[in-house]
Design a protein around this motif. Structure first.
Motif, PDB file in Angstrom:
ATOM      1  N   GLY A  87       0.843  -1.194   0.000  1.00 38.61           N
ATOM      2  CA  GLY A  87       0.000   0.000   0.000  1.00 38.61           C
ATOM      3  C   GLY A  87       0.871   1.233   0.000  1.00 38.61           C
ATOM      4  N   SER A 113      -4.433  -0.453  -4.220  1.00 34.30           N
ATOM      5  CA  SER A 113      -5.306  -1.361  -3.474  1.00 34.30           C
ATOM      6  C   SER A 113      -5.675  -2.617  -4.249  1.00 34.30           C
ATOM      7  N   SER A 116      -2.711  -4.823  -4.906  1.00 34.49           N
ATOM      8  CA  SER A 116      -2.259  -5.422  -3.646  1.00 34.49           C
ATOM      9  C   SER A 116      -3.081  -6.657  -3.299  1.00 34.49           C
ATOM     10  N   VAL A 128      -2.236  -6.265   3.293  1.00 34.05           N
ATOM     11  CA  VAL A 128      -2.497  -5.279   2.244  1.00 34.05           C
ATOM     12  C   VAL A 128      -3.498  -4.245   2.743  1.00 34.05           C
ATOM     13  N   SER A 129      -3.384  -3.038   2.224  1.00 34.44           N
ATOM     14  CA  SER A 129      -4.317  -1.965   2.550  1.00 34.44           C
ATOM     15  C   SER A 129      -5.257  -1.756   1.372  1.00 34.44           C
ATOM     16  N   THR A 130      -6.516  -1.458   1.668  1.00 32.15           N
ATOM     17  CA  THR A 130      -7.486  -1.259   0.595  1.00 32.15           C
ATOM     18  C   THR A 130      -8.405  -0.086   0.895  1.00 32.15           C
ATOM     19  N   SER A 196      -5.401   1.536  -8.492  1.00 32.41           N
ATOM     20  CA  SER A 196      -5.377   2.355  -7.278  1.00 32.41           C
ATOM     21  C   SER A 196      -6.797   2.579  -6.775  1.00 32.41           C
ATOM     22  N   TYR A 263     -10.192   2.993   5.183  1.00 36.50           N
ATOM     23  CA  TYR A 263      -8.884   2.494   4.743  1.00 36.50           C
ATOM     24  C   TYR A 263      -8.538   1.302   5.634  1.00 36.50           C
TER      25      TYR A 263
END
Length: 312
Positions: A87, A113, A116, A128-130, A196, A263
């Motif tokens: 991220g 995101s 990832s 992972v960040s989304t 993204s 997030y």
């Protein structure tokens, strides 16, 4: 290899030059073997330092072939054993440092995101960040995670909440306030790269309004982070861009808030990762971690550490 001494390279360029993955480059930087410095959100490596690293590696290869500490397999093993956090937000850098203090080795992968999540599905990321908006349900993240991580057991934990919206020139001279305003022929946008969260937000918002990308002037002009988008607007390259509030506080642009986004972090549930999951929850719910995040403008920590969704 011939390098220009005055040049500096991004991690992506170094990876291409050395024909290795970006994670290998990050590992070399973290070990101190490849000197790097930060420019905004990017690591930069001077050409002279890259040349020195290459020459040093050649000498090691010739003089220490019997030394197993210098073998490529050890670099691969080091990456495999690390907690890979994917991220682009600065809060993830703080998280990576906190995870190191818990005794884990952590590496950062600066992917969007959607990409990832795909990397996680393929076993290439640990956390992972989304921030992926689904236009049909008006939900963040869960619809995408369910579709992409099918067959996996996982946990979704809130990291922060934050406002997403438009970057516009000071005073908003084009009077841009709604998604429909982007279709104005006098308005030029600057877009994020595919994969993204900001790109998904735009694509979903115009899809549910039956707006074609071809109606948006500048739709195919892309930048790879929030600060670059805000800077493009500030420099007059575009009239509007989509991003998070924090960048507008650093770059000379106005911000039009449109949606409060969640997030979130995703981590695969397994027996091998049970200790990491416990440490992650401990970190996110600690007053120390929240205090660090709270010092940065633009973040809401009211749900930080909350488990949003969990499979059986």
């Amino acid at each position: 290899m011939i390098l220009k001494d005055e040049r500096s390279y991004t991690t992506e360029e170094i990876a291409r030059l050395l024909k290795v993955s970006k994670l290998t480059v990050y590992d070399l930087i973290n070990k101190g073997e490849l000197p790097a410095y930060r420019v905004g959100r990017q690591n930069r490596i001077d050409s002279i330092d890259l040349e020195n690293y290459i020459n040093s590696s050649k000498n090691k290869s010739m003089n220490k072939r019997s030394n197993t500490n210098d073998t490529p397999s050890d670099v691969v093993r080091s990456i495999k054993d690390a907690v890979i956090i994917s991220g682009q937000d600065i809060t993830l850098d703080i998280l990576a440092d906190s995870i190191k203090l818990e005794g884990f080795k952590s590496l950062r992968d600066y992917n969007g995101s959607l990409n990832s999540l795909i990397s996680m599905y393929n076993g290439k990321c640990t956390i992972v960040s989304t921030h992926l908006f689904d236009g049909d349900t008006k939900e963040y993240n869960i619809p995408f995670i369910k579709r992409i991580l099918t067959g996996h057991s996982y946990m979704v934990i809130n990291l922060v909440s934050r406002w997403a919206g438009f970057y516009v020139k000071p005073g908003n001279p084009k009077k841009i306030k709604t998604w429909e305003d982007l279709t104005n022929l006098n308005v030029t946008i600057i877009n994020r790269e595919k994969g993204s969260g900001a790109r998904v937000l735009l694509d979903e918002q115009i899809r549910i309004r039956n707006i074609s990308p071809k109606e948006l002037k500048g739709y195919y002009n892309e930048e790879t982070n929030h600060f670059s988008i805000a800077t493009a607007v500030a420099q007059g390259i575009a009239d509007v861009g989509i991003g998070i509030e924090k960048a507008s506080k650093i770059v000379d642009v106005d911000f039009i808030p449109l949606i409060k986004e969640s997030y979130d972090l995703v981590i695969i549930k397994s027996e091998e990762q049970s200790d990491l999951i416990q440490s992650l929850l401990k970190i996110l719910n600690s007053s120390e971690f929240k205090k660090k995040i709270n010092t940065i403008d633009g973040y809401d920590i009211s749900k930080t550490g909350t488990v949003i969704f969990e499979t059986n």
